[in-house]
Design a protein around this motif. Structure first.
Motif, mmCIF file in Angstrom:
data_model
loop_
_atom_site.group_PDB
_atom_site.id
_atom_site.type_symbol
_atom_site.label_atom_id
_atom_site.label_comp_id
_atom_site.label_asym_id
_atom_site.label_seq_id
_atom_site.Cartn_x
_atom_site.Cartn_y
_atom_site.Cartn_z
ATOM 1 N N TYR A 17 0.828 -1.210 0.000
ATOM 2 C CA TYR A 17 0.000 0.000 0.000
ATOM 3 C C TYR A 17 0.865 1.265 0.000
ATOM 4 C CZ TYR A 17 -3.593 -3.390 1.264
ATOM 5 O OH TYR A 17 -4.424 -4.469 1.280
ATOM 6 N N ALA A 18 1.817 1.379 0.926
ATOM 7 C CA ALA A 18 2.639 2.581 1.019
ATOM 8 C C ALA A 18 3.496 2.786 -0.226
ATOM 9 C CB ALA A 18 3.523 2.526 2.264
ATOM 10 N N ASP A 21 2.553 5.486 -2.630
ATOM 11 C CA ASP A 21 2.817 6.885 -2.319
ATOM 12 C C ASP A 21 4.300 7.211 -2.230
ATOM 13 O OD1 ASP A 21 0.120 7.823 -2.157
ATOM 14 O OD2 ASP A 21 -0.085 6.732 -0.276
ATOM 15 N N TYR A 204 -7.204 1.512 1.429
ATOM 16 C CA TYR A 204 -6.036 2.270 1.893
ATOM 17 C C TYR A 204 -6.218 3.756 1.610
ATOM 18 C CZ TYR A 204 -1.298 4.239 1.510
ATOM 19 O OH TYR A 204 -0.188 5.038 1.609
ATOM 20 N N ARG A 205 -6.662 4.076 0.406
ATOM 21 C CA ARG A 205 -6.867 5.475 0.028
ATOM 22 C C ARG A 205 -7.915 6.147 0.907
ATOM 23 N NH1 ARG A 205 -2.367 6.767 -2.343
ATOM 24 N NH2 ARG A 205 -2.072 6.062 -4.497
ATOM 25 N N ILE A 208 -6.111 6.340 4.778
ATOM 26 C CA ILE A 208 -4.770 6.871 5.020
ATOM 27 C C ILE A 208 -4.843 8.279 5.600
ATOM 28 C CG2 ILE A 208 -4.578 7.658 2.620
ATOM 29 C CD1 ILE A 208 -1.694 6.493 4.885
ATOM 30 N N ASP A 209 -4.110 8.500 6.666
ATOM 31 C CA ASP A 209 -4.159 9.793 7.341
ATOM 32 C C ASP A 209 -2.777 10.446 7.336
ATOM 33 O OD1 ASP A 209 -4.830 11.967 8.825
ATOM 34 O OD2 ASP A 209 -5.011 10.901 10.723
ATOM 35 N N GLN A 210 -1.920 9.984 8.214
ATOM 36 C CA GLN A 210 -0.589 10.586 8.332
ATOM 37 C C GLN A 210 0.375 9.879 7.381
ATOM 38 O OE1 GLN A 210 -0.414 9.971 12.636
ATOM 39 N NE2 GLN A 210 -0.545 12.182 12.926
ATOM 40 N N LYS A 211 0.299 10.237 6.104
ATOM 41 C CA LYS A 211 1.049 9.545 5.063
ATOM 42 C C LYS A 211 2.556 9.708 5.230
ATOM 43 C CE LYS A 211 0.868 11.113 0.834
ATOM 44 N NZ LYS A 211 0.320 11.423 -0.509
ATOM 45 N N ASP A 212 3.010 10.905 5.527
ATOM 46 C CA ASP A 212 4.450 11.143 5.632
ATOM 47 C C ASP A 212 5.076 10.292 6.726
ATOM 48 O OD1 ASP A 212 4.314 12.920 3.558
ATOM 49 O OD2 ASP A 212 4.261 14.712 4.824
ATOM 50 N N LEU A 215 5.295 6.648 5.425
ATOM 51 C CA LEU A 215 6.380 6.449 4.460
ATOM 52 C C LEU A 215 7.731 6.440 5.149
ATOM 53 C CD1 LEU A 215 5.272 8.649 1.411
ATOM 54 C CD2 LEU A 215 4.689 6.294 1.976
ATOM 55 N N THR A 248 -2.769 1.368 10.051
ATOM 56 C CA THR A 248 -3.069 2.299 8.954
ATOM 57 C C THR A 248 -4.356 1.938 8.232
ATOM 58 O OG1 THR A 248 -0.716 2.783 8.604
ATOM 59 C CG2 THR A 248 -2.219 3.238 6.767
#
Length: 305
Positions: A17-18, A21, A204-205, A208-212, A215, A248
Motif C-alpha cells: 500500500y505505502a 505513495d 487504503y486510500r 490513510i491519514d498521516q502519510k508522511d 512512508l 493504517t
C-alpha cells in the motif's frame, strides 16, 4: 518466425500500500514466471491460447487484427479475460503505432509456471511480456490501461532482489544484494484466499491519514531489513511492519486472526488477507501450517531468485 519472451513473478516484502505513495519497498522476483511465444502466420488474425501450470488450456480466442481498429463494442459480449487482452493490445498499439499493423497474423501462446490463484503476477508477467513483444515501455503499458505501483513490472524485468520506489510518477529501481543468512528459516505459506488488490488499494486510500509518517517508518524498516543479520532482529522488523500497516488500514493482522499460537512471525504480502504470507520458523514449521489446512508451503530458496 518465432519469438519468445519471459517475465518473473513477484512478491512485495515491505511497503504494501505505502509503495503507491513513494515508500521504498523491498521487492523479490520469484523463480516462477510466465512465458510468451509468438509465431507469425499468414492470415491477418490472432489466435491466442493460454496454458496453466499443468499445461491445460484455460483461455483461448481468435479474432481478426482488423477488429483491434474498431470500437470496443465489438468485444462487449466477450468474457472479462478477452476484454482485458484486447484492452492491453490496443494500449500497446497506442504506444507503438507499428505494432500489429502489418498484414501478417500471429499464434500466441502463454504458459504459467505457477497456479493462477497464487497471486504471483499472472497479469504483470503478461503485461511485461506483451511490452517486450510490442517494444514499448511496460510501466507505461501498465499505467495507461490499469493501475498499481509498478513494483510487479520491476520484478518481472529483474533477476534478483530490488528496492522499488515511485517518484514523480517514475519508477526508481535499485538492485540490491539481499541474502539473509537465516534464509532456511523463511517460508512462504499460501492462504488460498484470493484478495482483490483494487479493493485493498481503495480501502487504503480511504483511511490513510498521516502519510508522511507512514512512508518514513516503512523506509526505515526496509533499510534495516537489508542490514539485519539475525533472525530475531528480522522478526522484530516484520512484526513492526505488520503493526504499522494494520493500524493504517484498520484491519487485524493475519497472525492474530489465523495463527495466534504460532511462535514465529507472520508477515502479510501484498493485499492483506490473501495469497501468500512470509513466515519465520524452523524445519517443524511446515507441519504446523499443514495441520491447520495450509498445504502450500514453499521454502525461501525455492521461491526467490
Amino acid at each position: 518466425m518465432i519469438k519468445e519472451f519471459y517475465s518473473h513473478g513477484k512478491l512485495l516484502i515491505t511497503g504494501e500500500y505505502a509503495v503507491l505513495d513513494g515508500a521504498k519497498s523491498l521487492a523479490l522476483p520469484t523463480r516462477y514466471g510466465q512465458k510468451l511465444k509468438v509465431t507469425t502466420i499468414e492470415a491477418p488474425m490472432i489466435h491466442w491460447r493460454s496454458l496453466d501450470v499443468d499445461g491445460a488450456v484455460w483461455f483461448e480466442t481468435t479474432f481478426q487484427l482488423e477488429a483491434l481498429k474498431k470500437p470496443s463494442e465489438q468485444f462487449r459480449d466477450c468474457g472479462e479475460v478477452e476484454q482485458t487482452l484486447v484492452k492491453l493490445l490496443r494500449a500497446a498499439r497506442k504506444l507503438n503505432p507499428e505494432f500489429l499493423q502489418n498484414e501478417q497474423g500471429f499464434e500466441v501462446e502463454t504458459e504459467l509456471e505457477f497456479p493462477r490463484n497464487w497471486g504471483l503476477g499472472s497479469s504483470s508477467t503478461l503485461i511485461n511480456n506483451l511490452a517486450q513483444w510490442a517494444q514499448v515501455d511496460a510501466f507505461q503499458l501498465l499505467w495507461n490501461g490499469f493501475s498499481g505501483s509498478g513494483y510487479d513490472i520491476a520484478c518481472a524485468q529483474n533477476n534478483g532482489p530490488l528496492i522499488y520506489q515511485v517518484l514523480q510518477k517514475q519508477p526508481v529501481i535499485e538492485k540490491i544484494a539481499f541474502h539473509p543468512p537465516f534464509y532456511k528459516n523463511l517460508f512462504f505459506v499460501y492462504l488460498d484466499k484470493k484478495q482483490n488488490s483494487r479493493e485493498g488499494i481503495a480501502r487504503y486510500r480511504s483511511v490513510i491519514d498521516q502519510k508522511d509518517q507512514l512512508l518514513s517508518a516503512v523506509n526505515e524498516i526496509t533499510r534495516a531489513l537489508l542490514k539485519t543479520q539475525s533472525l530475531a532482529d528480522f522478526e522484530a522488523l516484520l512484526n513492526h511492519h505488520e503493526e504499522l500497516i494494520s493500524k493504517t488500514i484498520q484491519l487485524p493482522m493475519v497472525k492474530s486472526e489465523l495463527f495466534k499460537n504460532y511462535s514465529g512471525s507472520v508477515k502479510s504480502l501484498g493485499a492483506w488477507g490473501g495469497d501468500f504470507v512470509l513466515v519465520t520458523g524452523n524445519e517443524e514449521s511446515p507441519t504446523y501450517f499443514k495441520e491447520k489446512g495450509y498445504t502450500t508451503i514453499i521454502p525461501y530458496q525455492q521461491m526467490i531468485l
